[in-house]
Enzyme design. Sequence first.
Site, mmCIF file in Angstrom:
data_model
loop_
_atom_site.group_PDB
_atom_site.id
_atom_site.type_symbol
_atom_site.label_atom_id
_atom_site.label_comp_id
_atom_site.label_asym_id
_atom_site.label_seq_id
_atom_site.Cartn_x
_atom_site.Cartn_y
_atom_site.Cartn_z
ATOM 1 N N PRO A 90 0.823 -1.215 0.000
ATOM 2 C CA PRO A 90 0.000 0.000 0.000
ATOM 3 C C PRO A 90 0.853 1.260 0.000
ATOM 4 C CG PRO A 90 -0.949 -1.607 1.478
ATOM 5 C CD PRO A 90 0.360 -2.188 1.010
ATOM 6 N N CYS A 91 0.404 2.247 -0.795
ATOM 7 C CA CYS A 91 1.262 3.404 -1.061
ATOM 8 C C CYS A 91 0.711 4.711 -0.531
ATOM 9 C CB CYS A 91 1.449 3.536 -2.579
ATOM 10 S SG CYS A 91 -0.132 3.715 -3.471
ATOM 11 N N GLN A 92 -0.441 4.698 0.154
ATOM 12 C CA GLN A 92 -1.059 5.961 0.547
ATOM 13 C C GLN A 92 -0.168 6.810 1.435
ATOM 14 O OE1 GLN A 92 -2.421 2.983 0.595
ATOM 15 N NE2 GLN A 92 -4.551 3.008 -0.074
ATOM 16 N N ASN A 129 4.971 0.684 -7.168
ATOM 17 C CA ASN A 129 4.489 1.677 -6.221
ATOM 18 C C ASN A 129 4.304 3.026 -6.901
ATOM 19 O OD1 ASN A 129 4.034 2.815 -3.421
ATOM 20 N ND2 ASN A 129 4.803 0.759 -2.929
#
Length: 377
Positions: A90-92, A129
């Site tokens: 996850p890249c948030q 990503n």
Amino acid sequence: MFDKFGFENSAAPCAVDLFCGAGGFSIGLERAGFDIRLAVDSWHLAVQSYARNFSHPVICADLSVMSGGEILSKANTKRGEVDLVVGGPPCQGFSIQRIGSDYDLRNSLVMDFARLVDEIAPRIFIMENVPGLLGKRGRALFEAFLVSVGKSGYEVEAHVVNAADFGVAQLRRRVVILGRRRGEAHSLEMPRPTCDPRSYLTVQDAIGDLAPPTLPKAQPSDPLHRQTRMSELNLERLRHIPPGGGMEDLPIRLRVDCHKAGADKIGHRNVYGRLASDRPAGTITARFDSFTRGKFAHPIEDRNITLREGARLQSFPDHFCFVGNQEDIACQIGNAVPPLLGEALARAVRKALNSSCSVKDHILEQTEIGLPSGTSD
């Protein structure tokens, strides 16, 4: 002789897909002829979607606490025997759209990916990503990742790619990190683009053949091609927006308060927008089901694009099934690696692995001795 994937006949290389989501990357892996031994994700709905579309094992598990040994056991293989590990943690936490502190607990999942690479010891790994990983928010984490996988015995390259270069009807920039185990007899290279700006697939190319969607209360033939509800105010706003336009095309009276300031004070301009038929879409995000979050309205019709249209713009095939409500499915689609991009990357790895096999076979023929085991230590 060549197999149906266009490669010289040989045993299918094996892969493991971590942070697999609904399975965008796995579609590409299968199309390139990989034997996917296992896929893992922590979101139960994405795992259910994945299980609907693939026959190999997928498990719902938290990769921050799962060991490489557990993954290898469930994949029925041993350390050093997996050809390819892929993953998109996850890249948030370091998205360029993020507001607030640079710290985000999800950032640590990038280091968990590095840990799992060390414990699984694949011949090659790919991590996908957002470009922010190489920017101000992500730079320290990226450098820590490089140190970690370097100590595990990998040579690493980072590339910024655009999904549109590989036949996706979407301008989607992503960082692709390729890792190759030192001592391997192959040359791993990024795939060459199959399209350029003059030949990019457009929104019309991707969704132009779809019939108008069914109304919200109607029983649709395709559950993903249902028109989403829109308030009267948003319908009025949308009628003012031309193809390719957005918030700045709205009369001041129809703008939300934060957009009524001077032009030099407005952030996040690409909201309340329409797609343009003759150009690729912008990045399809996890909230593409609402045109208030980006340029996600239909180019001509006064409506948001449907989930099916979003899936098309991500290059998902129409037969792919998703589990969940509208918001859940939009998130699964928007967070996925576009299958066509995944396929291009997988084919590049397959080419490298095939060249490695050819070199090793030649050495065996010439020397009639065994090959070194080749671990990551």
